[in-house]
Write a protein that holds these residues in place. Structure first.
Motif, mmCIF file in Angstrom:
data_model
loop_
_atom_site.group_PDB
_atom_site.id
_atom_site.type_symbol
_atom_site.label_atom_id
_atom_site.label_comp_id
_atom_site.label_asym_id
_atom_site.label_seq_id
_atom_site.Cartn_x
_atom_site.Cartn_y
_atom_site.Cartn_z
ATOM 1 N N VAL A 309 3.897 -20.039 0.978
ATOM 2 C CA VAL A 309 4.597 -20.447 -0.264
ATOM 3 C C VAL A 309 3.632 -21.675 -1.074
ATOM 4 O O VAL A 309 3.582 -21.825 -2.275
ATOM 5 C CB VAL A 309 5.950 -21.105 -0.007
ATOM 6 N N ALA A 310 3.148 -22.421 -0.065
ATOM 7 C CA ALA A 310 2.428 -23.431 -1.012
ATOM 8 C C ALA A 310 1.250 -23.224 -1.766
ATOM 9 O O ALA A 310 0.710 -23.567 -2.606
ATOM 10 C CB ALA A 310 2.082 -24.599 0.287
ATOM 11 N N ASP A 311 0.699 -22.029 -1.151
ATOM 12 C CA ASP A 311 -0.485 -21.367 -1.965
ATOM 13 C C ASP A 311 -0.135 -20.447 -2.940
ATOM 14 O O ASP A 311 -0.884 -19.822 -3.908
ATOM 15 C CB ASP A 311 -1.413 -20.945 -0.894
ATOM 16 N N ASP A 312 1.269 -20.117 -2.796
ATOM 17 C CA ASP A 312 1.790 -18.981 -3.733
ATOM 18 C C ASP A 312 0.710 -17.787 -3.536
ATOM 19 O O ASP A 312 0.594 -17.032 -4.613
ATOM 20 C CB ASP A 312 1.633 -19.214 -5.285
ATOM 21 N N VAL A 313 0.523 -17.306 -2.321
ATOM 22 C CA VAL A 313 -0.261 -16.172 -1.860
ATOM 23 C C VAL A 313 0.675 -15.243 -0.842
ATOM 24 O O VAL A 313 1.005 -16.010 0.220
ATOM 25 C CB VAL A 313 -1.593 -16.557 -1.535
ATOM 26 N N ALA A 314 0.615 -13.971 -0.828
ATOM 27 C CA ALA A 314 1.139 -13.283 0.109
ATOM 28 C C ALA A 314 0.408 -12.305 0.568
ATOM 29 O O ALA A 314 -0.382 -11.719 -0.432
ATOM 30 C CB ALA A 314 2.642 -12.915 -0.229
ATOM 31 N N ALA A 315 0.519 -11.639 1.552
ATOM 32 C CA ALA A 315 -0.290 -10.317 2.098
ATOM 33 C C ALA A 315 0.601 -9.533 2.685
ATOM 34 O O ALA A 315 1.558 -9.638 3.370
ATOM 35 C CB ALA A 315 -1.347 -10.848 2.913
ATOM 36 N N VAL A 316 0.500 -8.208 2.610
ATOM 37 C CA VAL A 316 1.074 -6.987 3.142
ATOM 38 C C VAL A 316 0.118 -6.136 4.046
ATOM 39 O O VAL A 316 -0.755 -5.867 3.511
ATOM 40 C CB VAL A 316 1.894 -6.262 2.539
ATOM 41 N N VAL A 317 0.316 -5.865 5.323
ATOM 42 C CA VAL A 317 -0.638 -4.812 5.749
ATOM 43 C C VAL A 317 0.173 -4.046 6.550
ATOM 44 O O VAL A 317 1.096 -4.356 7.264
ATOM 45 C CB VAL A 317 -1.515 -5.670 6.870
ATOM 46 N N LEU A 318 -0.185 -2.683 6.525
ATOM 47 C CA LEU A 318 0.546 -1.427 7.217
ATOM 48 C C LEU A 318 -0.406 -0.590 7.547
ATOM 49 O O LEU A 318 -1.405 -0.314 7.106
ATOM 50 C CB LEU A 318 1.492 -0.867 6.062
ATOM 51 N N THR A 319 -0.186 -0.098 9.020
ATOM 52 C CA THR A 319 -0.895 0.898 9.632
ATOM 53 C C THR A 319 -0.088 1.839 10.439
ATOM 54 O O THR A 319 0.871 1.582 10.802
ATOM 55 C CB THR A 319 -1.901 0.192 10.453
ATOM 56 N N ASN A 320 -0.764 3.050 10.696
ATOM 57 C CA ASN A 320 0.093 3.992 11.522
ATOM 58 C C ASN A 320 -0.413 4.332 12.698
ATOM 59 O O ASN A 320 -1.131 5.601 12.963
ATOM 60 C CB ASN A 320 0.145 5.228 10.477
ATOM 61 N N CYS A 321 -0.308 3.359 13.618
ATOM 62 C CA CYS A 321 -0.786 3.607 15.206
ATOM 63 C C CYS A 321 0.045 2.636 16.047
ATOM 64 O O CYS A 321 0.542 1.709 15.507
ATOM 65 C CB CYS A 321 -2.152 3.174 15.360
ATOM 66 N N THR A 322 0.415 3.010 17.102
ATOM 67 C CA THR A 322 1.461 2.431 18.014
ATOM 68 C C THR A 322 0.824 0.898 18.333
ATOM 69 O O THR A 322 1.377 0.073 18.544
ATOM 70 C CB THR A 322 1.814 2.976 19.152
ATOM 71 N N SER A 323 -0.585 0.895 18.728
ATOM 72 C CA SER A 323 -1.069 -0.387 19.084
ATOM 73 C C SER A 323 -2.615 -0.317 18.807
ATOM 74 O O SER A 323 -3.167 0.813 18.426
ATOM 75 C CB SER A 323 -0.969 -0.642 20.503
ATOM 76 N N ALA A 332 -2.500 -12.801 7.793
ATOM 77 C CA ALA A 332 -2.808 -14.378 7.778
ATOM 78 C C ALA A 332 -4.266 -14.529 7.245
ATOM 79 O O ALA A 332 -4.383 -15.357 6.494
ATOM 80 C CB ALA A 332 -2.470 -15.040 9.016
ATOM 81 N N ASP A 333 -5.155 -13.730 7.648
ATOM 82 C CA ASP A 333 -6.737 -13.907 7.083
ATOM 83 C C ASP A 333 -6.569 -13.591 5.592
ATOM 84 O O ASP A 333 -7.397 -14.202 4.753
ATOM 85 C CB ASP A 333 -7.563 -12.997 7.799
ATOM 86 N N LEU A 334 -6.019 -12.475 5.051
ATOM 87 C CA LEU A 334 -5.945 -12.163 3.701
ATOM 88 C C LEU A 334 -5.492 -13.365 2.805
ATOM 89 O O LEU A 334 -6.082 -13.489 1.877
ATOM 90 C CB LEU A 334 -5.111 -10.935 3.492
ATOM 91 N N VAL A 335 -4.439 -13.876 3.357
ATOM 92 C CA VAL A 335 -3.832 -15.126 2.623
ATOM 93 C C VAL A 335 -4.854 -16.316 2.506
ATOM 94 O O VAL A 335 -5.045 -16.829 1.653
ATOM 95 C CB VAL A 335 -2.727 -15.586 3.276
ATOM 96 N N ARG A 336 -5.497 -16.529 3.687
ATOM 97 C CA ARG A 336 -6.590 -17.693 3.959
ATOM 98 C C ARG A 336 -7.631 -17.338 2.834
ATOM 99 O O ARG A 336 -8.193 -18.457 2.338
ATOM 100 C CB ARG A 336 -7.097 -17.748 5.289
ATOM 101 N N ILE A 337 -8.234 -16.084 3.027
ATOM 102 C CA ILE A 337 -9.200 -15.783 2.087
ATOM 103 C C ILE A 337 -9.032 -15.998 0.556
ATOM 104 O O ILE A 337 -9.991 -16.635 -0.183
ATOM 105 C CB ILE A 337 -9.742 -14.272 2.331
ATOM 106 N N VAL A 338 -7.920 -15.747 0.049
ATOM 107 C CA VAL A 338 -7.644 -15.753 -1.277
ATOM 108 C C VAL A 338 -7.279 -17.319 -1.494
ATOM 109 O O VAL A 338 -7.787 -17.927 -2.489
ATOM 110 C CB VAL A 338 -6.409 -14.959 -1.689
ATOM 111 N N ALA A 339 -6.592 -18.113 -0.512
ATOM 112 C CA ALA A 339 -6.145 -19.392 -0.876
ATOM 113 C C ALA A 339 -7.326 -20.365 -0.813
ATOM 114 O O ALA A 339 -7.350 -21.351 -1.395
ATOM 115 C CB ALA A 339 -5.379 -19.737 0.272
#
Length: 461
Positions: A309-323, A332-339
């Protein structure tokens, strides 16, 4: 003059693509999609490999697992804001006959009700929901493992109970209430309880061979409020913006902020990472940054929605495997990269339109004992109290309209700040929850608890 950046810089976009490419390759997942949100709108989308022979975009559905819980929590808080319940109410008051009715709604929201983490066997995520048609089938014979309110213990059955609560109070199925009260108002047209084409299939990847096995796509039945939903990076980007700003059509900014505040203690194993839980949201300190959101997993799928919220940056990651990949770490890294690459540009400073002389009289330097504080009136109509040097308690205060102020955060949240005046009307001192703040350290003319030595300040010869 200010300008709004609609897109990210080329170097930032490449760094984001590199991060998800590494995650997809090293995590050995059939596909991985991601989105970044800044200033309330999606500014980047990335994908690696394909779904049904095509590169997935922001409209391709993936199963999001326990991110569903955040949607259910929003529905419950809507009931609270409409005066239909209080989250401090025992469950029995609104949903009788469960056998665990003494736990409160707030405890269920924060996973502190003491309920078991899972429903009884067989494994509910890989078997049909028809095997658990009743709440008693979900809860089992020993639903409570811990004293209510004593510890955080993540519970899928707890959110099944919250979904049943929504159905009982609304008089309609959870799915229908969800669609009418969240999905439609926020324009989440590609979020649904059943997969809608185009959607990814779920896969298990062999741990010692580059081979795959399709996972079953079970309907969770009664467990749906805990993990049933399918969604897209496009829809979850809009949902992340809502969780940052609120939307009065669904849930106001103040209630959304309440969801983001810790409501459960961190488990001892989580203390190092600073992980705790709010009302339907996971909370974590990572790399000096406060992140909120939720993770999700079901056989064949992993998901993460992460917000700073402090950076006003969010990220969504979706993938199709069990592990394999760790969507929470990637997000978290995507947020950090932009921020870090493109820091948030602060709003321009603007002066107050007008200042009340009674407020102006309060501002300036104050002392709590020998600790120096500054009290400032800000353009948003609040008072801000903060130490002049070093760390210490700080808070903003909102005017009550009667000359007193109420703390909004930290140690002083809910506490009353009251200016105490002399007979001539001048301010003598500030009373903050019984703490006395004076213009001089231990002002002898003010009511300082414990009194002031009659000899006053002196040296030692």
């Amino acid at each position: 003059m200010t300008t709004h950046q609609e897109s990210l810089l080329p170097g930032t976009r490449r760094a984001l693509l590199h991060r998800i490419a590494v995650a997809q390759a090293e995590g050995r997942t059939p596909s991985l999609v991601a989105a970044v949100v800044r200033d309330g709108r999606a500014v980047w989308h990335g994908a690696r490999t394909s779904v049904d022979g095509h590169g997935p975009d922001e409209t391709v559905q993936y199963r999001i697992g326990s991110i569903t819980k955040t949607f259910t929590a929003v529905l419950v808080l809507r009931l609270r804001d409409q005066g239909l319940l209080d989250i401090g109410d025992p469950l029995e008051k609104h949903l009788p006959g469960t056998g665990v009715g003494e736990v409160t709604i707030a405890e269920l929201l924060a996973h502190t009700a003491g309920l078991a983490a899972e429903s009884p066997a067989p494994w509910w995520e890989r078997t049909p929901g028809s095997l658990r048609p009743e709440l008693s089938d979900v809860l089992g014979e020993q639903p409570l493992l811990h004293p209510a309110g004593r510890r955080h213990h993540y519970s899928n059955p707890g959110y099944t109970l919250l979904g049943a609560l929504v159905e009982e109070v609304r008089g309609a199925p959870w799915e229908e209430v969800l669609r009418e009260e969240i999905l439609e108002p926020l324009g989440l047209h590609r979020t649904s309880t059943q997969p809608q084409a185009p959607h990814a299939g779920g896969w298990a990847v062999h741990p010692w061979a580059d081979a795959m096995l399709p996972e079953p796509l079970e309907d969770l039945g009664r467990m749906a409020p805990a993990g049933q939903l399918w969604s897209t990076t496009g829809d979850l980007a809009r949902f992340a913006a809502f969780l940052t700003r609120g939307d009065d059509r669904v849930l106001g900014a103040e209630s959304v902020a309440e969801m983001r505040r810790p409501a459960a203690p961190a488990e001892s194993a989580d203390v190092v990472d600073g992980v705790t839980y709010g009302l339907g949201l996971q909370i974590q300190h990572r790399g000096g940054r406060l992140l909120v959101g939720h993770s999700g997993s079901l056989p064949g799928f992993l998901a993460s929605l992460t917000i700073s919220v402090a950076d006003d940056v969010a990220a969504v990651v979706l993938t199709n495997c069990t592990s394999g990949p760790l969507p929470g770490a990637v997000a978290a890294d995507l947020v950090r990269i932009v921020a870090e690459a493109e820091p948030r540009i602060p709003e321009p400073w603007r002066p107050l339109r007008e200042i009340d002389p009674a407020v102006l009289e309060l501002v300036g330097q104050w002392y709590w004992g020998t600790h120096a504080f500054g009290l400032r009136a800000t353009a948003d109509g609040l008072l801000c109290l903060a130490p002049l040097t070093g760390g210490g308690r700080r808070a903003r205060f909102r005017a009550n309209g009667d000359g007193t102020w109420t703390g909004l955060e930290g140690y002083y949240a809910g506490e009353l700040l009251r200016p105490v005046r002399r007979p001539d009307g001048a301010v003598s001192h500030l009373d903050l929850g019984s703490f006395v703040f004076t213009r001089q350290p231990y002002d002898p003319e003010a009511a300082v608890p414990g009194g002031v030595d009659a000899q006053g300040w002196r040296g030692i010869g």
